[in-house]
Scaffold this motif. Sequence first.
Motif, PDB file in Angstrom:
ATOM      1  N   VAL A 164      12.238  10.372   2.781  1.00 55.05           N
ATOM      2  CA  VAL A 164      11.446  11.298   2.126  1.00 55.05           C
ATOM      3  C   VAL A 164      11.978  12.400   1.927  1.00 55.05           C
ATOM      4  CG1 VAL A 164      10.691  11.792   4.125  1.00 55.05           C
ATOM      5  CG2 VAL A 164       9.489  12.279   2.551  1.00 55.05           C
ATOM      6  N   ARG A 165      11.830  13.427   0.442  1.00 53.42           N
ATOM      7  CA  ARG A 165      12.742  14.004   0.321  1.00 53.42           C
ATOM      8  C   ARG A 165      11.515  15.333   0.300  1.00 53.42           C
ATOM      9  NH1 ARG A 165      15.324  11.607  -4.339  1.00 53.42           N
ATOM     10  NH2 ARG A 165      13.181   9.970  -4.310  1.00 53.42           N
ATOM     11  N   VAL A 166      11.565  16.400   0.792  1.00 52.80           N
ATOM     12  CA  VAL A 166      10.745  17.228   1.219  1.00 52.80           C
ATOM     13  C   VAL A 166      11.578  18.779  -0.321  1.00 52.80           C
ATOM     14  CG1 VAL A 166       9.910  19.464   2.140  1.00 52.80           C
ATOM     15  CG2 VAL A 166      10.288  16.684   2.807  1.00 52.80           C
ATOM     16  N   LEU A 183       8.855  13.589  -1.730  1.00 58.71           N
ATOM     17  CA  LEU A 183       8.360  11.927  -2.531  1.00 58.71           C
ATOM     18  C   LEU A 183       8.787  11.004  -1.445  1.00 58.71           C
ATOM     19  CD1 LEU A 183      10.489  13.390  -5.385  1.00 58.71           C
ATOM     20  CD2 LEU A 183       8.419  12.919  -5.300  1.00 58.71           C
ATOM     21  N   ILE A 184       8.229   9.729  -1.019  1.00 57.11           N
ATOM     22  CA  ILE A 184       8.466   8.670  -0.029  1.00 57.11           C
ATOM     23  C   ILE A 184       8.955   7.506  -1.343  1.00 57.11           C
ATOM     24  CG2 ILE A 184       7.408   7.501   1.475  1.00 57.11           C
ATOM     25  CD1 ILE A 184       5.003   9.568   2.071  1.00 57.11           C
ATOM     26  N   ASP A 185      10.354   7.773  -0.351  1.00 55.56           N
ATOM     27  CA  ASP A 185      11.126   6.158  -1.266  1.00 55.56           C
ATOM     28  C   ASP A 185       9.996   5.305  -0.654  1.00 55.56           C
ATOM     29  OD1 ASP A 185      12.260   7.966  -2.781  1.00 55.56           O
ATOM     30  OD2 ASP A 185      14.365   8.448  -0.939  1.00 55.56           O
ATOM     31  N   LEU A 186      10.014   3.933  -1.715  1.00 56.20           N
ATOM     32  CA  LEU A 186       9.480   3.101  -1.447  1.00 56.20           C
ATOM     33  C   LEU A 186      10.716   1.383  -1.555  1.00 56.20           C
ATOM     34  CD1 LEU A 186       6.125   4.121  -3.024  1.00 56.20           C
ATOM     35  CD2 LEU A 186       6.885   4.165  -0.368  1.00 56.20           C
ATOM     36  N   SER A 187      10.283   0.942  -0.728  1.00 49.82           N
ATOM     37  CA  SER A 187      11.415  -0.347  -1.185  1.00 49.82           C
ATOM     38  C   SER A 187      10.629  -1.316  -2.336  1.00 49.82           C
ATOM     39  CB  SER A 187      12.024  -0.754   0.201  1.00 49.82           C
ATOM     40  OG  SER A 187      10.467  -2.227   0.868  1.00 49.82           O
ATOM     41  N   GLU A 247       5.608  17.714   8.296  1.00 54.95           N
ATOM     42  CA  GLU A 247       4.560  16.454   8.214  1.00 54.95           C
ATOM     43  C   GLU A 247       4.946  15.574   7.099  1.00 54.95           C
ATOM     44  OE1 GLU A 247       1.088  18.302   4.775  1.00 54.95           O
ATOM     45  OE2 GLU A 247       1.743  19.476   5.953  1.00 54.95           O
ATOM     46  N   ALA A 248       6.344  15.591   6.642  1.00 59.11           N
ATOM     47  CA  ALA A 248       6.604  14.352   5.648  1.00 59.11           C
ATOM     48  C   ALA A 248       6.820  13.518   5.815  1.00 59.11           C
ATOM     49  CB  ALA A 248       7.753  15.085   4.557  1.00 59.11           C
ATOM     50  N   ARG A 249       7.817  13.989   7.735  1.00 61.12           N
ATOM     51  CA  ARG A 249       8.047  12.725   8.234  1.00 61.12           C
ATOM     52  C   ARG A 249       6.736  12.008   8.690  1.00 61.12           C
ATOM     53  NH1 ARG A 249      12.443  16.177   9.596  1.00 61.12           N
ATOM     54  NH2 ARG A 249      11.339  17.407  11.072  1.00 61.12           N
TER      55      ARG A 249
END
Length: 62
Positions: A45-47, A6-10, A31-33
């Motif tokens: 980002v949370r994996v 999950l990629i947190d977005l402002s 990969e998430a980074r």
Amino acid sequence: MPYFCLIDLSASSVPHMEFLEAETRIEAEAEARTLAPLHSSATGVRVFGSADEAAGDDQRRP
């Protein structure tokens, strides 16, 4: 085990979800980074590896 992040977005209160091709927890975190910078408003980002297991910490961008 399948991994996703999950990629947190402002710009939104709803995070963006990406399924990951990684086969290990370490690969999933890496990969998430690499995906987070593709989103200009990414703040973190949370994996996850399953419903019970969070794989890695919340990674904040400067």
